[in-house]
Motif scaffolding. Structure first.
Motif, short mmCIF file in Angstrom:
data_model
loop_
_atom_site.label_atom_id
_atom_site.label_comp_id
_atom_site.label_asym_id
_atom_site.label_seq_id
_atom_site.Cartn_x
_atom_site.Cartn_y
_atom_site.Cartn_z
N SER A 86 0.88 -1.19 0.01
CA SER A 86 -0.04 -0.03 0.02
C SER A 86 1.05 1.25 0.01
CB SER A 86 -0.83 0.01 1.22
OG SER A 86 -1.75 1.31 1.17
N GLY A 87 0.50 2.03 -0.81
CA GLY A 87 1.24 3.43 -1.00
C GLY A 87 2.51 3.52 -1.80
N VAL A 88 2.49 2.69 -2.86
CA VAL A 88 3.64 2.74 -3.65
C VAL A 88 3.65 3.88 -4.56
CG1 VAL A 88 3.87 0.07 -3.69
CG2 VAL A 88 2.74 1.24 -5.61
N ALA A 89 4.80 4.09 -5.39
CA ALA A 89 4.85 5.25 -6.01
C ALA A 89 4.27 5.03 -7.32
CB ALA A 89 6.27 5.59 -6.38
N PRO A 90 3.62 6.17 -7.79
CA PRO A 90 2.64 6.07 -9.25
C PRO A 90 3.48 5.30 -10.10
CG PRO A 90 2.43 8.24 -8.38
CD PRO A 90 3.51 7.55 -7.60
N HIS A 91 4.70 5.37 -10.33
CA HIS A 91 5.42 4.72 -11.41
C HIS A 91 5.95 3.29 -11.18
CE1 HIS A 91 8.54 6.76 -8.96
NE2 HIS A 91 9.39 5.77 -9.29
N ALA A 92 5.76 2.69 -10.16
CA ALA A 92 6.30 1.57 -9.55
C ALA A 92 5.68 0.41 -10.41
CB ALA A 92 5.88 1.21 -8.04
N THR A 93 6.33 -0.59 -10.68
CA THR A 93 5.83 -1.72 -11.50
C THR A 93 6.24 -3.28 -10.64
OG1 THR A 93 7.93 -1.94 -12.62
CG2 THR A 93 6.43 -0.56 -13.60
N PRO A 94 5.57 -4.09 -10.96
CA PRO A 94 6.01 -5.46 -10.44
C PRO A 94 7.41 -5.79 -10.46
CG PRO A 94 3.70 -5.59 -11.46
CD PRO A 94 4.27 -4.21 -11.83
N ALA A 95 7.99 -5.36 -11.55
CA ALA A 95 9.37 -5.64 -11.94
C ALA A 95 10.35 -5.01 -10.88
CB ALA A 95 9.73 -5.42 -13.30
N SER A 96 9.91 -3.50 -10.42
CA SER A 96 10.70 -2.61 -9.54
C SER A 96 10.56 -3.37 -8.37
CB SER A 96 10.26 -1.34 -9.65
OG SER A 96 8.85 -1.39 -9.20
N VAL A 97 9.33 -3.98 -8.04
CA VAL A 97 9.34 -4.46 -6.56
C VAL A 97 10.17 -5.79 -6.65
CG1 VAL A 97 7.68 -5.35 -4.96
CG2 VAL A 97 7.05 -3.12 -6.24
N ALA A 98 10.10 -6.50 -7.62
CA ALA A 98 10.54 -8.03 -7.64
C ALA A 98 12.08 -7.72 -6.99
CB ALA A 98 10.66 -8.42 -9.05
N VAL A 99 12.80 -6.75 -7.36
CA VAL A 99 14.23 -6.86 -7.05
C VAL A 99 14.41 -6.76 -5.55
CG1 VAL A 99 15.01 -5.60 -9.03
CG2 VAL A 99 14.38 -4.40 -7.01
N ARG A 100 13.27 -6.50 -4.83
CA ARG A 100 13.36 -6.80 -3.44
C ARG A 100 13.35 -8.01 -2.74
NH1 ARG A 100 11.70 -1.80 -0.49
NH2 ARG A 100 11.52 -0.05 -1.89
N LEU A 101 13.25 -9.02 -3.74
CA LEU A 101 13.22 -10.39 -3.09
C LEU A 101 14.50 -10.93 -3.11
CD1 LEU A 101 11.31 -12.87 -2.49
CD2 LEU A 101 11.55 -13.48 -4.82
N GLN A 102 15.60 -10.33 -4.05
CA GLN A 102 16.98 -10.65 -3.82
C GLN A 102 17.41 -10.91 -2.31
OE1 GLN A 102 19.31 -9.35 -6.81
NE2 GLN A 102 19.90 -11.19 -7.52
N PRO A 103 17.42 -9.80 -1.63
CA PRO A 103 18.07 -9.76 -0.31
C PRO A 103 17.14 -10.57 0.45
CG PRO A 103 16.95 -7.45 -0.77
CD PRO A 103 17.14 -8.41 -1.95
N VAL A 104 15.81 -10.81 0.28
CA VAL A 104 15.07 -11.78 1.07
C VAL A 104 15.45 -13.09 1.09
CG1 VAL A 104 12.70 -12.51 1.37
CG2 VAL A 104 12.97 -10.20 0.99
N ALA A 105 15.58 -13.68 0.03
CA ALA A 105 15.94 -15.13 -0.40
C ALA A 105 17.03 -15.23 -1.59
CB ALA A 105 14.70 -15.77 -0.61
N PRO A 106 18.32 -14.74 -1.24
CA PRO A 106 19.38 -14.99 -2.14
C PRO A 106 19.54 -16.19 -2.88
CG PRO A 106 19.98 -13.72 -0.28
CD PRO A 106 18.74 -14.25 -0.01
N GLY A 107 19.45 -16.09 -4.20
CA GLY A 107 19.56 -17.54 -4.83
C GLY A 107 18.30 -18.42 -4.88
N ALA A 108 17.33 -18.09 -4.16
CA ALA A 108 16.13 -18.83 -4.23
C ALA A 108 15.05 -18.32 -5.21
CB ALA A 108 15.55 -18.87 -2.57
N MET A 109 14.36 -19.19 -5.57
CA MET A 109 13.40 -19.05 -6.54
C MET A 109 11.86 -18.90 -5.86
SD MET A 109 14.55 -18.79 -9.62
CE MET A 109 13.16 -19.11 -10.56
N PRO A 110 11.12 -17.73 -6.05
CA PRO A 110 10.00 -17.39 -5.32
C PRO A 110 8.98 -18.60 -6.08
CG PRO A 110 10.24 -15.89 -6.92
CD PRO A 110 11.54 -16.70 -6.90
N PRO A 111 7.93 -18.77 -5.28
CA PRO A 111 6.68 -19.64 -5.74
C PRO A 111 6.51 -18.77 -7.37
CG PRO A 111 6.43 -19.08 -3.65
CD PRO A 111 7.55 -18.42 -3.78
N PRO A 112 6.01 -20.00 -8.25
CA PRO A 112 5.78 -19.43 -9.68
C PRO A 112 4.46 -18.45 -9.45
CG PRO A 112 5.97 -21.71 -9.47
CD PRO A 112 6.08 -21.35 -8.21
#
Length: 213
Positions: free
Chosen positions: A77-103
């Motif tokens: 909630s409250g993302v910037a107007p220009h935010a995209t799923p791809a820009s949010v996806a980069v946040r997953l790397q430090p969460v689970a480095p090298g791990a694949m998220p559920p499809p």
């Protein structure tokens, strides 16, 4: 009683009132700081997760909860107007480095673009929860913000069970630094206003004046 004596008595009463108010405020603030520093407890599984943007580590924590199947859907909630799923996806790397998220993980993420305040977050969350039949919800935000976030979301979703998940942002790593205390004190004052039911009126006034979060 002379005018001077009356003035002295009035000033003495006002000073005593200020001292009393200051003591109550300081005592409450000490409790608020202690509460903000409490570590998060892993919540039970819920229908949904909402993360209120505005500080470091919040989105990463919510993605971790989603990846661990703590909730079936996530609202950011409250993302910037220009935010995209791809820009949010980069946040997953430090969460689970090298791990694949559920499809299907990103299909379960909604980007909320309208909220510019905590009350806006609550309204946006309520609409999303109704659209997705959410009956239980994990709320992710900073430790110093969790009380007010839970209060405002609880007001818009009184029939939904809420579970707090406070995180410790950088400002809480040194909570007694002057700059950290200033941030926490500002949030403490906002929480007091929200507790008194004044926050929504002030939020509307702020939007009319061009103010935001």
């Amino acid at each position: 009683m002379s005018g001077r004596a009356a003035a002295v008595r009035f000033l003495g009463g006002a000073l005593a009132g200020l001292v009393l108010f200051g003591g109550i405020w300081a005592g409450g603030f000490a409790w608020f700081v202690h509460d903000a520093l409490r570590p998060a407890v892993m919540p039970p599984r819920a229908d949904g997760i909402v993360v209120l943007t505005g500080g470091q580590g919040r989105i990463e924590a919510s993605l971790r909860l989603l990846a661990d199947a703590r909730g079936r859907r996530l609202l950011i909630s409250g993302v910037a107007p220009h935010a995209t799923p791809a820009s949010v996806a980069v946040r997953l790397q430090p969460v689970a480095p090298g791990a694949m998220p559920p499809p299907d993980m990103w299909a379960r993420v909604t980007l909320g673009r309208h909220a510019t305040s905590t009350i806006g977050n609550a309204d946006e969350t309520a609409a999303w929860a109704r659209d997705n039949a959410i009956r239980s919800l994990i709320v992710v935000t900073a430790g110093y913000h969790i009380r007010r976030a839970m209060m405002e979301i609880g007001r818009t979703l009184p029939d939904v069970t809420l579970y707090p998940y406070p995180i410790q942002p950088p400002v809480l790593r040194d909570p007694y630094h002057v700059s950290s205390l200033r941030v926490i004190a500002t949030e403490y004052d906002k929480w007091i206003l929200a507790s008194l039911g004044l926050a929504r009126d002030m939020d509307a006034y702020g939007r009319r004046d061009g103010g935001g979060r």
